[in-house]
Design a protein around this motif. Sequence first.
Motif, PDB file in Angstrom:
ATOM      1  N   VAL A  51       0.882  -1.171   0.000  1.00 26.13           N
ATOM      2  CA  VAL A  51       0.000   0.000   0.000  1.00 26.13           C
ATOM      3  C   VAL A  51       0.915   1.215   0.000  1.00 26.13           C
ATOM      4  CG1 VAL A  51      -1.728   1.329   1.253  1.00 26.13           C
ATOM      5  CG2 VAL A  51      -1.892  -1.171   1.182  1.00 26.13           C
ATOM      6  N   LEU A  52       0.921   1.913  -1.130  1.00 30.56           N
ATOM      7  CA  LEU A  52       1.806   3.074  -1.271  1.00 30.56           C
ATOM      8  C   LEU A  52       1.078   4.332  -0.800  1.00 30.56           C
ATOM      9  CD1 LEU A  52       4.600   4.030  -2.496  1.00 30.56           C
ATOM     10  CD2 LEU A  52       3.274   4.691  -4.506  1.00 30.56           C
ATOM     11  N   ILE A  71      -1.992  10.020   6.402  1.00 30.82           N
ATOM     12  CA  ILE A  71      -1.866   8.680   5.804  1.00 30.82           C
ATOM     13  C   ILE A  71      -3.196   8.244   5.191  1.00 30.82           C
ATOM     14  CG2 ILE A  71      -1.371   6.234   6.298  1.00 30.82           C
ATOM     15  CD1 ILE A  71       1.101   8.047   6.656  1.00 30.82           C
ATOM     16  N   ILE A  72      -4.266   8.322   5.971  1.00 31.08           N
ATOM     17  CA  ILE A  72      -5.536   7.771   5.480  1.00 31.08           C
ATOM     18  C   ILE A  72      -6.154   8.619   4.360  1.00 31.08           C
ATOM     19  CG2 ILE A  72      -6.051   6.388   7.529  1.00 31.08           C
ATOM     20  CD1 ILE A  72      -7.880   8.545   8.501  1.00 31.08           C
ATOM     21  N   LYS A  73      -5.735   9.872   4.274  1.00 28.49           N
ATOM     22  CA  LYS A  73      -6.208  10.677   3.140  1.00 28.49           C
ATOM     23  C   LYS A  73      -5.602  10.211   1.821  1.00 28.49           C
ATOM     24  CE  LYS A  73      -5.447  14.966   4.539  1.00 28.49           C
ATOM     25  NZ  LYS A  73      -5.435  16.422   4.711  1.00 28.49           N
ATOM     26  N   GLN A  74      -4.470   9.521   1.891  1.00 28.67           N
ATOM     27  CA  GLN A  74      -3.756   9.139   0.658  1.00 28.67           C
ATOM     28  C   GLN A  74      -3.904   7.660   0.307  1.00 28.67           C
ATOM     29  OE1 GLN A  74      -2.692  11.418  -1.274  1.00 28.67           O
ATOM     30  NE2 GLN A  74      -3.023  13.045   0.215  1.00 28.67           N
ATOM     31  N   CYS A  75      -4.881   7.006   0.918  1.00 27.46           N
ATOM     32  CA  CYS A  75      -5.102   5.598   0.533  1.00 27.46           C
ATOM     33  C   CYS A  75      -6.557   5.243   0.764  1.00 27.46           C
ATOM     34  CB  CYS A  75      -4.192   4.672   1.336  1.00 27.46           C
ATOM     35  SG  CYS A  75      -4.555   4.629   3.096  1.00 27.46           S
ATOM     36  N   ASP A  76      -6.922   4.053   0.326  1.00 29.17           N
ATOM     37  CA  ASP A  76      -8.236   3.522   0.611  1.00 29.17           C
ATOM     38  C   ASP A  76      -8.092   2.764   1.935  1.00 29.17           C
ATOM     39  OD1 ASP A  76     -10.648   2.223   0.699  1.00 29.17           O
ATOM     40  OD2 ASP A  76     -10.624   1.678  -1.428  1.00 29.17           O
ATOM     41  N   GLU A  77      -8.785   3.247   2.973  1.00 29.52           N
ATOM     42  CA  GLU A  77      -8.517   2.726   4.311  1.00 29.52           C
ATOM     43  C   GLU A  77      -8.729   1.216   4.401  1.00 29.52           C
ATOM     44  OE1 GLU A  77     -10.131   5.299   7.372  1.00 29.52           O
ATOM     45  OE2 GLU A  77      -9.297   3.986   8.918  1.00 29.52           O
ATOM     46  N   LYS A  78      -9.615   0.678   3.568  1.00 22.65           N
ATOM     47  CA  LYS A  78      -9.844  -0.769   3.666  1.00 22.65           C
ATOM     48  C   LYS A  78      -8.651  -1.588   3.144  1.00 22.65           C
ATOM     49  CE  LYS A  78     -12.578  -1.522  -0.601  1.00 22.65           C
ATOM     50  NZ  LYS A  78     -11.412  -1.189  -1.403  1.00 22.65           N
ATOM     51  N   ASP A  79      -7.738  -0.942   2.426  1.00 22.21           N
ATOM     52  CA  ASP A  79      -6.525  -1.644   1.983  1.00 22.21           C
ATOM     53  C   ASP A  79      -5.526  -1.846   3.128  1.00 22.21           C
ATOM     54  OD1 ASP A  79      -7.491  -1.749  -0.584  1.00 22.21           O
ATOM     55  OD2 ASP A  79      -6.397   0.040  -1.252  1.00 22.21           O
ATOM     56  N   LEU A  80      -5.713  -1.105   4.210  1.00 24.89           N
ATOM     57  CA  LEU A  80      -4.779  -1.210   5.338  1.00 24.89           C
ATOM     58  C   LEU A  80      -5.182  -2.407   6.197  1.00 24.89           C
ATOM     59  CD1 LEU A  80      -4.514   2.561   6.273  1.00 24.89           C
ATOM     60  CD2 LEU A  80      -2.807   1.190   5.059  1.00 24.89           C
ATOM     61  N   LYS A  81      -4.588  -3.556   5.892  1.00 25.53           N
ATOM     62  CA  LYS A  81      -5.015  -4.787   6.564  1.00 25.53           C
ATOM     63  C   LYS A  81      -3.797  -5.687   6.777  1.00 25.53           C
ATOM     64  CE  LYS A  81      -6.196  -6.608   2.044  1.00 25.53           C
ATOM     65  NZ  LYS A  81      -7.222  -6.864   1.045  1.00 25.53           N
ATOM     66  N   PRO A  82      -3.932  -6.675   7.634  1.00 24.06           N
ATOM     67  CA  PRO A  82      -2.785  -7.549   7.938  1.00 24.06           C
ATOM     68  C   PRO A  82      -2.149  -8.116   6.667  1.00 24.06           C
ATOM     69  CG  PRO A  82      -4.615  -8.037   9.414  1.00 24.06           C
ATOM     70  CD  PRO A  82      -5.133  -7.063   8.395  1.00 24.06           C
ATOM     71  N   VAL A  87       4.245   1.446   2.349  1.00 19.63           N
ATOM     72  CA  VAL A  87       5.421   2.129   1.812  1.00 19.63           C
ATOM     73  C   VAL A  87       5.088   3.609   1.729  1.00 19.63           C
ATOM     74  CG1 VAL A  87       6.953   2.319  -0.174  1.00 19.63           C
ATOM     75  CG2 VAL A  87       6.088   0.065   0.526  1.00 19.63           C
ATOM     76  N   ILE A  88       5.829   4.411   2.458  1.00 14.55           N
ATOM     77  CA  ILE A  88       5.531   5.838   2.550  1.00 14.55           C
ATOM     78  C   ILE A  88       6.515   6.620   1.688  1.00 14.55           C
ATOM     79  CG2 ILE A  88       5.381   7.828   4.118  1.00 14.55           C
ATOM     80  CD1 ILE A  88       4.390   5.832   6.254  1.00 14.55           C
ATOM     81  N   CYS A  89       5.958   7.216   0.625  1.00 16.37           N
ATOM     82  CA  CYS A  89       6.778   7.985  -0.317  1.00 16.37           C
ATOM     83  C   CYS A  89       6.644   9.468  -0.003  1.00 16.37           C
ATOM     84  CB  CYS A  89       6.316   7.722  -1.754  1.00 16.37           C
ATOM     85  SG  CYS A  89       7.179   8.754  -2.967  1.00 16.37           S
ATOM     86  N   THR A  90       7.710  10.059   0.534  1.00 17.66           N
ATOM     87  CA  THR A  90       7.732  11.513   0.741  1.00 17.66           C
ATOM     88  C   THR A  90       8.525  12.194  -0.368  1.00 17.66           C
ATOM     89  OG1 THR A  90       9.790  11.483   2.001  1.00 17.66           O
ATOM     90  CG2 THR A  90       7.748  11.164   3.248  1.00 17.66           C
ATOM     91  N   GLY A  91       9.234  11.396  -1.140  1.00 14.18           N
ATOM     92  CA  GLY A  91      10.131  11.952  -2.156  1.00 14.18           C
ATOM     93  C   GLY A  91      11.457  12.421  -1.565  1.00 14.18           C
ATOM     94  N   LEU A 166       6.894   3.873  -8.336  1.00 13.17           N
ATOM     95  CA  LEU A 166       5.759   2.991  -8.016  1.00 13.17           C
ATOM     96  C   LEU A 166       4.409   3.711  -8.080  1.00 13.17           C
ATOM     97  CD1 LEU A 166       7.110   1.068  -4.881  1.00 13.17           C
ATOM     98  CD2 LEU A 166       7.359   0.465  -7.299  1.00 13.17           C
ATOM     99  N   ILE A 167       4.439   5.020  -8.143  1.00  8.80           N
ATOM    100  CA  ILE A 167       3.181   5.783  -8.079  1.00  8.80           C
ATOM    101  C   ILE A 167       2.299   5.443  -9.287  1.00  8.80           C
ATOM    102  CG2 ILE A 167       2.177   8.120  -8.146  1.00  8.80           C
ATOM    103  CD1 ILE A 167       4.663   9.055  -6.554  1.00  8.80           C
TER     104      ILE A 167
END
Lengths: 193, 193
Positions: A51-52, A71-82, A87-91, A166-167
Amino acid sequence: PLTTIQTHNYQIHHISLGSHTGTHIDAPSHFIPNSLTIDQIPLDQLIGPVVLIDLSKHIVRPRQRIVWNDIIKQCDEKDLKPGVIVVICTGWYERWGTQEYFDHPYLMEDVAKGLIERGIRAVAVDMLNPDETVLEGEGENGFKFHQVFLGAGGVIVENITNLKSLIGLQNVHISLLPLKLEGVDGSPLRAIA
Amino acid sequence: PLTTIQTHNYQIHHISLGSHTGTHIDAPSHFIPNSLTIDQIPLDQLIGPVVLIDLSKHIVRPRQRIVWNDIIKQCDEKDLKPGVIVVICTGWYERWGTQEYFDHPYLMEDVAKGLIERGIRAVAVDMLNPDETVLEGEGENGFKFHQVFLGAGGVIVENITNLKSLIGLQNVHISLLPLKLEGVDGSPLRAIA
């Protein structure tokens, strides 16, 4: 080199480095006494779907604090699962080798808690440190991200690079396998996605 | 350790090892002047489908010479094609840590030539060395396997373990990614199949 082709027919180097040099992983034992060392981490914790979290357009200020809401603004929260690897891209990796690299953004304690609550046990960042890096001692928030995330059996990969490639990709898997260094708290590794 | 949790809040180790320690890869520059170093090897040469050559029931004598005919008797010759990674299981890895480990079987020059002719550029062995290991200097055949195989741009992974667990499996893929050590002739790695 320890030997050269000219004198010995083959060349060997001596390698000397810290356990947290370059792209590397932090084992729980980096911060937590009597916890898992790098050779004891299950390999399936280190290979998995990505989950990028792309913060590279949003979080670009030196020493910017990153909170759970970012974090949750930049992903679909349901993808955050065990089983997923966040992967956090700040550049920030683009500043590698410059003094600015030390002034990276950093993750607040609520990010560690949010990830742990969702069963996530591996996170990779394109920065030196998920906590604030200060020249002497600790930042205002200490090492709270490390302590909470590693304390729950998580692992942290630091100084990962080329995340912008990866974006926008779908179904990315990542491999973050360390050397099997017995009893050690971290290891350089070759990451591929 | 360089730091401890008690005194610094976190633990770091210093790692010091040879470029050819443990399970590791030989880059062409291990033997061939002005050839590829470990950071220059294309990663797709290091990940791929396995052709497992199981000699563990046949080649069990110390310093047994393994010739091309031994290899092709233990596989379907049409599987030996560009892009596959040839993994040679002698079972010798079970002697790791004993004096006998040095008396491993070894591969004759015709094996290197046979593999290269079929376009194969990566081979992994469960021994210290694909050539004979002698206490002082070189064996009767010198380092011919190394010289021919690395000389053609191939890479050799040595001291790989647990190969018997692959026997009988179909469609096995292997990953042999080294650290990205600039200018170095080899690297320890974490192999998975």
